[in-house]
Design an enzyme around this catalytic site. Structure first.
Site, short mmCIF file in Angstrom:
data_model
loop_
_atom_site.label_atom_id
_atom_site.label_comp_id
_atom_site.label_asym_id
_atom_site.label_seq_id
_atom_site.Cartn_x
_atom_site.Cartn_y
_atom_site.Cartn_z
N LEU A 47 0.82 -1.07 0.00
CA LEU A 47 0.02 0.00 -0.09
C LEU A 47 0.71 1.23 -0.03
CD1 LEU A 47 -3.03 0.74 0.17
CD2 LEU A 47 -2.69 0.80 2.70
N SER A 113 3.69 -6.46 2.36
CA SER A 113 2.49 -5.86 2.85
C SER A 113 1.20 -6.32 2.18
CB SER A 113 2.60 -4.45 3.01
OG SER A 113 1.60 -3.74 3.74
N GLN A 114 0.50 -5.21 1.79
CA GLN A 114 -0.53 -5.58 0.73
C GLN A 114 -0.45 -6.52 -0.43
OE1 GLN A 114 -4.22 -2.54 -0.19
NE2 GLN A 114 -2.88 -2.55 -2.12
N ASP A 230 6.05 -4.31 14.45
CA ASP A 230 5.63 -3.98 13.18
C ASP A 230 4.87 -2.75 13.07
OD1 ASP A 230 5.00 -5.03 10.02
OD2 ASP A 230 3.35 -3.82 10.82
N HIS A 285 7.23 -1.52 10.45
CA HIS A 285 6.45 -2.10 8.99
C HIS A 285 7.23 -1.37 7.69
CE1 HIS A 285 3.38 -3.96 6.66
NE2 HIS A 285 3.52 -2.67 5.79
#
Length: 304
Positions: A47, A113-114, A230, A285
């Protein structure tokens, strides 16, 4: 078939540094790469990211595995990463498929991630993929439910407890994060409204579930990377298929229904010895793909 071509040079023709042995390690690495023939690595971003954010990860790969062809797919960058997940799956799939076709020995996925959820969609729906290692790098594989900075930025008028009012609507499902928003207090709404994650997890009736499981299980290794610091993936255990119950107590993957029933192959991968969990504390993250310790600890050995 692998070919090794070695050209021998007279030491008189070589620079002084070569004859003193300083560059022989580089030559050795090159020859080793030629013999081993490392598989291409395909990176899918998350993202609000873009391909330029993965320079360090590309460098780590090429330093440890010289000659590796590394491709960061430059699609759905920045704001476009909010497009619906299935749209992204189809777009990334179209870009990745030619790379697969040109890699007779297969490829590796690193999906951040995404992007880890995008890659699951690709692996589930592409019957002739040739992905060996699927490395899921801090990805909300079991969903997302948290008051993070991302949430405040995207939906300033909402908090986690009421975002379901938007996400579980037709309009909400046009936004990527809502496709995997998993409110543990509104499970029925999630199951009936989620056009993406609930289908991938077969929590919602899916006539393609058997075929998707067969496709997904063509991978050779599933590497799930995450950690307690994270700060974005919530709960962080979602990166390893753990998630909240209705009391917001984390239930680890091995106790989750989707694992116990082997819905899409997690239990099969574990039985094969092909499910790897790598937990690293102290990593926020946005730094997972730039942390060299994470690379050497969790990724390097699975990229051969």
């Amino acid at each position: 078939m692998l070919y090794l071509r070695v050209t021998l040079w007279s030491s008189a023709l070589l620079p002084a540094d070569w004859t003193t042995g300083l560059l022989w390690p580089l030559l050795g690495a090159y020859l080793w790469a030629s013999v081993v023939g490392y598989k291409p690595v395909i990176i899918v971003h998350g993202l609000f990211d873009s391909s330029g954010d993965f320079i360090n990860l590309q460098r780590f790969i090429n330093e440890s595995h010289p000659g590796t062809n590394v491709t960061v797919i430059d699609l759905f960058d920045r704001g476009a990463s909010l497009e619906p997940m299935w749209k992204q799956v189809e777009g990334f799939k179209a870009a990745i498929y030619p790379i697969m076709q040109n890699a007779a020995d297969g490829v590796h996925f690193i999906c951040y991630s995404q992007g880890g959820l995008v890659c699951r969609g690709i692996l589930s729906t592409l019957s002739d993929h040739n992905v060996h290692s699927f490395i899921s790098l801090s990805s909300p594989q079991a969903g997302q439910y948290g008051d993070t900075d991302y949430l405040k930025y995207l939906f300033p008028q909402f908090v986690k407890s009421n975002l379901y009012h938007l996400c579980y609507t037709a309009l909400g499902q046009m936004i990527s994060i809502c496709n995997y928003w998993n409110d543990p207090h509104h499970r029925d709404l999630y199951v009936n409204s989620s056009d993406y994650l609930a289908l991938l997890n077969s929590e919602r009736s899916n006539p393609n579930s058997t075929e998707w499981k067969k496709n997904f299980l063509k991978i050779k290794k599933l590497v799930l990377i995450g950690g307690p610091d994270d700060g974005v993936i919530t709960p962080w255990q979602s990166s390893q298929f753990g998630f909240y119950d209705d009391n917001e107590t984390v239930v680890e993957m091995q106790h989750q229904d989707l694992y116990l029933r082997d819905v899409f192959g997690l239990k099969t991968l574990a039985a094969r010895g092909d499910l790897i969990l790598c937990s690293v504390p102290g990593v926020q993250h946005v730094w997972w793909h730039s942390n060299e310790t994470v690379f050497h600890t969790c990724m390097e050995k699975w990229l051969v």
